[in-house]
Design a protein around this motif. Structure first.
Motif, PDB file in Angstrom:
ATOM      1  N   LEU A  29       0.516  -8.046   0.422  1.00  0.00           N
ATOM      2  CA  LEU A  29      -0.544  -7.185  -0.107  1.00  0.00           C
ATOM      3  C   LEU A  29      -1.197  -6.369   1.010  1.00  0.00           C
ATOM      4  O   LEU A  29      -1.519  -5.179   0.823  1.00  0.00           O
ATOM      5  N   THR A  30      -1.373  -6.978   2.177  1.00  0.00           N
ATOM      6  CA  THR A  30      -1.944  -6.250   3.318  1.00  0.00           C
ATOM      7  C   THR A  30      -1.046  -5.090   3.731  1.00  0.00           C
ATOM      8  O   THR A  30      -1.521  -3.983   4.019  1.00  0.00           O
ATOM      9  N   ILE A  33      -1.421  -2.309   1.130  1.00  0.00           N
ATOM     10  CA  ILE A  33      -2.700  -1.596   1.278  1.00  0.00           C
ATOM     11  C   ILE A  33      -2.641  -0.647   2.472  1.00  0.00           C
ATOM     12  O   ILE A  33      -3.108   0.497   2.403  1.00  0.00           O
ATOM     13  N   VAL A  36      -0.660   2.371   1.548  1.00  0.00           N
ATOM     14  CA  VAL A  36      -1.423   3.232   0.639  1.00  0.00           C
ATOM     15  C   VAL A  36      -2.428   4.064   1.423  1.00  0.00           C
ATOM     16  O   VAL A  36      -2.605   5.270   1.159  1.00  0.00           O
ATOM     17  N   ILE A  37      -3.099   3.453   2.402  1.00  0.00           N
ATOM     18  CA  ILE A  37      -4.060   4.197   3.220  1.00  0.00           C
ATOM     19  C   ILE A  37      -3.353   5.297   4.010  1.00  0.00           C
ATOM     20  O   ILE A  37      -3.824   6.443   4.093  1.00  0.00           O
TER      21      ILE A  37
END
Length: 223
Positions: A29-30, A33, A36-37
């Motif tokens: 998940l990290t 994320i 995505v950033i």
């Protein structure tokens, strides 16, 4: 009573088990994320990135391709851990559901041994084998990281090589402009000198005329 029993079972499920391996979903998940950033920032800077990409599309496309392969490989390496964690947890629960890959030496040693306890040498051998497998899986990622750094430096030097002729041309144009300015200043100085000399000649002629007039007046006064 049934509701309380069900609530009690749920609370038992939520109890943390220190002997159970945690799932690598947090790390996955990290990573998602972070991507995505990065994608959001790239979307904001689309115009600047497109102009920079068009300067050398071949090399920049190669960099993006290597980066995509590295991202997929990193996700695949994290995904491999799910199988190992599932096997360890199922083995501790007493029901093996999957076959491990990285922990295959551990399973082989457990299968050959009648007890769970291992000697220090066998434990060291097993850990060295697992570390070797992990290092082999990380070699490709390290190679891709080094390749990305090399391609980035190559792109930097490529841009410098393309910039140097432009800088030389700009310096040559600047030198031509300065030489033209110096020529104009010299021509203007020559014009000013000619004007000063012409003014001095006129003053000399006017002085001579005044002197002649004065001599003529003196002669008429004497007669």
């Amino acid at each position: 009573m049934a509701f309380l029993r069900s609530f009690g079972r749920r609370s038992d499920v939520l109890v943390y088990d220190p002997h159970k391996l945690s799932s690598p979903q947090v790390f996955l998940l990290t990573m998602v994320i972070f991507l995505v950033i990065v994608a959001f920032i790239a979307a904001i800077l689309t115009r600047q990135i497109s102009s920079a990409f068009s300067s050398n599309p071949g090399l920049n496309g190669l960099i993006i391709g290597v980066l995509a392969v590295g991202i997929l490989l990193a996700f695949a390496q994290v995904g491999r851990l799910f199988r190992e964690v599932r096997w360890v947890n199922s083995f501790r629960a007493g029901s093996e559901t999957t076959e491990p890959v990285l922990l295959a030496p551990m399973k082989a040693m457990i299968g050959r041994s009648s007890t769970i306890a291992f000697s220090t040498s066998s434990m060291r051998t097993m850990l060295d084998s697992i570390a070797t497998r992990l290092d082999e899986s990380r070699d490709t990622s390290r190679y891709l990281v080094g390749l990305l750094v090399f391609l980035g430096l190559l792109g930097t030097f490529w841009g410098l090589l393309n910039t140097i002729p432009r800088v030389a041309t700009a310096m040559a144009n600047l030198a031509d402009g300065i030489s033209g300015l110096v020529k104009n200043m010299r021509s203007e100085q020559q014009i000013m000198r000619d004007w000063v000399e012409a003014q001095s000649d006129e003053q000399k002629a006017m002085r001579n005329t005044l002197e002649k007039i004065a001599d003529a007046l003196k002669k008429t006064g004497v007669h």
